[in-house]
Design an enzyme around this catalytic site. Structure first.
Site, PDB file in Angstrom:
ATOM      1  N   HIS A  22       0.837  -1.200   0.000  1.00 11.76           N
ATOM      2  CA  HIS A  22       0.000   0.000   0.000  1.00 11.76           C
ATOM      3  C   HIS A  22       0.872   1.250   0.000  1.00 11.76           C
ATOM      4  O   HIS A  22       1.958   1.266   0.590  1.00 11.76           O
ATOM      5  CB  HIS A  22      -0.918   0.009   1.225  1.00 11.76           C
ATOM      6  CG  HIS A  22      -1.753  -1.216   1.374  1.00 11.76           C
ATOM      7  ND1 HIS A  22      -2.567  -1.682   0.365  1.00 11.76           N
ATOM      8  CD2 HIS A  22      -1.876  -2.105   2.391  1.00 11.76           C
ATOM      9  CE1 HIS A  22      -3.173  -2.784   0.773  1.00 11.76           C
ATOM     10  NE2 HIS A  22      -2.761  -3.062   1.987  1.00 11.76           N
ATOM     11  N   GLU A  34      -2.825  -0.362   7.861  1.00 13.56           N
ATOM     12  CA  GLU A  34      -3.834  -1.282   8.370  1.00 13.56           C
ATOM     13  C   GLU A  34      -3.310  -2.072   9.566  1.00 13.56           C
ATOM     14  O   GLU A  34      -2.099  -2.247   9.749  1.00 13.56           O
ATOM     15  CB  GLU A  34      -4.292  -2.246   7.276  1.00 13.56           C
ATOM     16  CG  GLU A  34      -3.209  -3.151   6.703  1.00 13.56           C
ATOM     17  CD  GLU A  34      -3.681  -3.923   5.482  1.00 13.56           C
ATOM     18  OE1 GLU A  34      -4.445  -3.354   4.669  1.00 13.56           O
ATOM     19  OE2 GLU A  34      -3.281  -5.096   5.340  1.00 13.56           O
ATOM     20  N   HIS A  86       3.229  -7.671   1.614  1.00 14.97           N
ATOM     21  CA  HIS A  86       2.589  -8.649   2.492  1.00 14.97           C
ATOM     22  C   HIS A  86       1.577  -9.498   1.740  1.00 14.97           C
ATOM     23  O   HIS A  86       1.141  -9.165   0.637  1.00 14.97           O
ATOM     24  CB  HIS A  86       1.906  -7.951   3.679  1.00 14.97           C
ATOM     25  CG  HIS A  86       0.790  -7.020   3.293  1.00 14.97           C
ATOM     26  ND1 HIS A  86       1.007  -5.751   2.796  1.00 14.97           N
ATOM     27  CD2 HIS A  86      -0.565  -7.172   3.333  1.00 14.97           C
ATOM     28  CE1 HIS A  86      -0.148  -5.155   2.564  1.00 14.97           C
ATOM     29  NE2 HIS A  86      -1.129  -6.006   2.874  1.00 14.97           N
ATOM     30  N   ARG A  97      -0.347  -4.688  -6.557  1.00 14.26           N
ATOM     31  CA  ARG A  97      -0.141  -6.128  -6.437  1.00 14.26           C
ATOM     32  C   ARG A  97       1.160  -6.577  -7.088  1.00 14.26           C
ATOM     33  O   ARG A  97       1.567  -6.037  -8.115  1.00 14.26           O
ATOM     34  CB  ARG A  97      -1.331  -6.874  -7.037  1.00 14.26           C
ATOM     35  CG  ARG A  97      -2.626  -6.616  -6.281  1.00 14.26           C
ATOM     36  CD  ARG A  97      -3.837  -7.268  -6.925  1.00 14.26           C
ATOM     37  NE  ARG A  97      -5.020  -7.050  -6.102  1.00 14.26           N
ATOM     38  CZ  ARG A  97      -5.795  -5.978  -6.157  1.00 14.26           C
ATOM     39  NH1 ARG A  97      -5.508  -5.014  -7.021  1.00 14.26           N
ATOM     40  NH2 ARG A  97      -6.838  -5.864  -5.366  1.00 14.26           N
TER      41      ARG A  97
END
Length: 368
Positions: A97, A122, A240, A259
């Site tokens: 991100h 997050e 991740h 991605r």
């Protein structure tokens, strides 16, 4: 307070049981995420005066009353966090991100990778044992693990790692010039002969993605396993991939994802490598007084255990989710009983919020 109706995302990696059993209903297919918040892609809904409306619209209609002066002044007319139930039955895409500046710039440029102008830090808090890959291993360790496969085609990857260039090694895999299927077959053959968990995970990923060299990610990245109640924070730039488990997740209200593999979706190699931070690592967050407090202002997450009672001061917008038993939530104007999977929104103007009962609740709020 308002009871919420929340959207379920049916991504193929989702569980057919976790969310369905929690909410006491059957599932017709995989259910990956339950979104609780006001993101325009899947805003929660509430009923007021006999009419159903999106939480996002309720916020826009009265930002100060809904969010409070401090939150509205800092974040504008938007709920700054998004809470989710996340049910992982198969590995997610390998992803990263952006930070706040990268997100704002990418969105302003009209880059399709950035659907929102906001960053997406997050935190994930496990409800069951929860496993993921996050952050790179030391490059010399990864070089040893890849070299142990004795696959000659991987020498450029090993060379990059020996030189300390983990992003260069990742680039070699993502831009593989030859037959990707032949490479993965060779890797599977070699990994099957090494009886260690990281190599077994490579084989598991290869069964699902037989033409994706990113199946080697377990040899490049650190594995993290959370016990129920443990939490992990992932900031910008942390590569991740969640592997399995059921958890409550909270993040800034953004859906920006770049991605790197293990997906059929679009991969922008150059942009991914530009925003990935090879040194960035996730952070284990220990609860302080039942609150998981991350180093960002958009959110914090409280866990109110069975038998505990919390009185939280007014002035902040909160979402309370019951995950176990029966939870009582009260304000000066109303009181509701929540059962597993049920949730409620308490506006800032409703004053203090009392949470208790014989159940377990998670409460999301801004971290100001």
């Amino acid at each position: 307070m308002d009871l919420l109706t929340n959207v379920i995302k049916d991504y193929p990696w989702g569980s057919r049981t976790a969310i369905a059993e929690l909410t006491g209903r059957p599932a017709s297919g995989p259910e990956a995420e339950l979104w609780l918040g006001a993101h325009p892609a899947a805003s929660s809904r509430l009923t007021r005066d006999g009419a159903e409306t999106a939480l996002a619209d309720a916020v826009a209609a009265d930002p100060v009353g809904t969010l409070g002066e401090a939150v509205a002044g800092r974040f504008g007319e938007r709920l700054p966090y998004l809470m989710k139930l996340i049910a992982v039955d198969a590995p997610l895409s390998l992803q990263v991100h952006p930070d706040a500046e990268q997100a704002a710039d990418g969105h302003a440029r009209g880059d399709a990778n950035y659907t929102d102008p906001w960053h997406k830090p997050e935190l994930v808090c496990a409800l069951t044992p929860f496993t993921g890959l996050a952050g790179f291993r030391p490059p010399e360790q990864s070089a040893m693990l890849v070299e142990r496969l004795h696959v000659d085609a991987l020498r450029p990857v090993v060379a990059a790692l020996r030189g300390g260039d983990v992003l260069g090694a990742l680039r070699v895999l993502l831009e593989w010039p030859g037959s990707r299927r032949e490479l993965v077959e060779a890797v599977v053959w070699a990994a099957s002969a090494v009886h260690m968990p990281d190599y077994a995970l490579v084989v598991r990923l290869a069964r699902r993605y037989p033409e994706d060299p990113a199946v080697l990610a377990p040899l490049l990245m650190r594995r993290h396993t959370l016990a129920p109640g443990e939490a992990l924070f992932l900031g910008a730039g942390v590569l991740h991939c969640y592997l399995d488990g059921f958890a409550v997740e909270i993040m800034a209200c953004s859906d920006n994802v770049l991605r790197a593999g293990l997906t059929g979706k679009h991969i922008d190699v150059e942009e991914l490598l530009r925003i990935t931070d090879a040194a960035a690592q996730p952070v284990v967050v220990e609860p302080v007084g039942g609150a998981y407090v991350p180093p960002v202002p958009e959110f914090l997450l409280r866990r109110i255990a069975s038998g505990a009672n919390e009185t939280l001061p007014g002035g902040l917008p909160r979402i309370v989710l019951c995950t176990e038993g029966v939870v009582n939530v009260g304000t000066a104007g109303s009181e509701v009983k929540l059962r597993p999977g049920e949730s409620v929104f308490a506006a800032a103007s409703e004053g203090s919020v009392e949470i208790g009962g014989d159940g377990v609740a998670f409460c999301a709020e801004p971290h100001l």
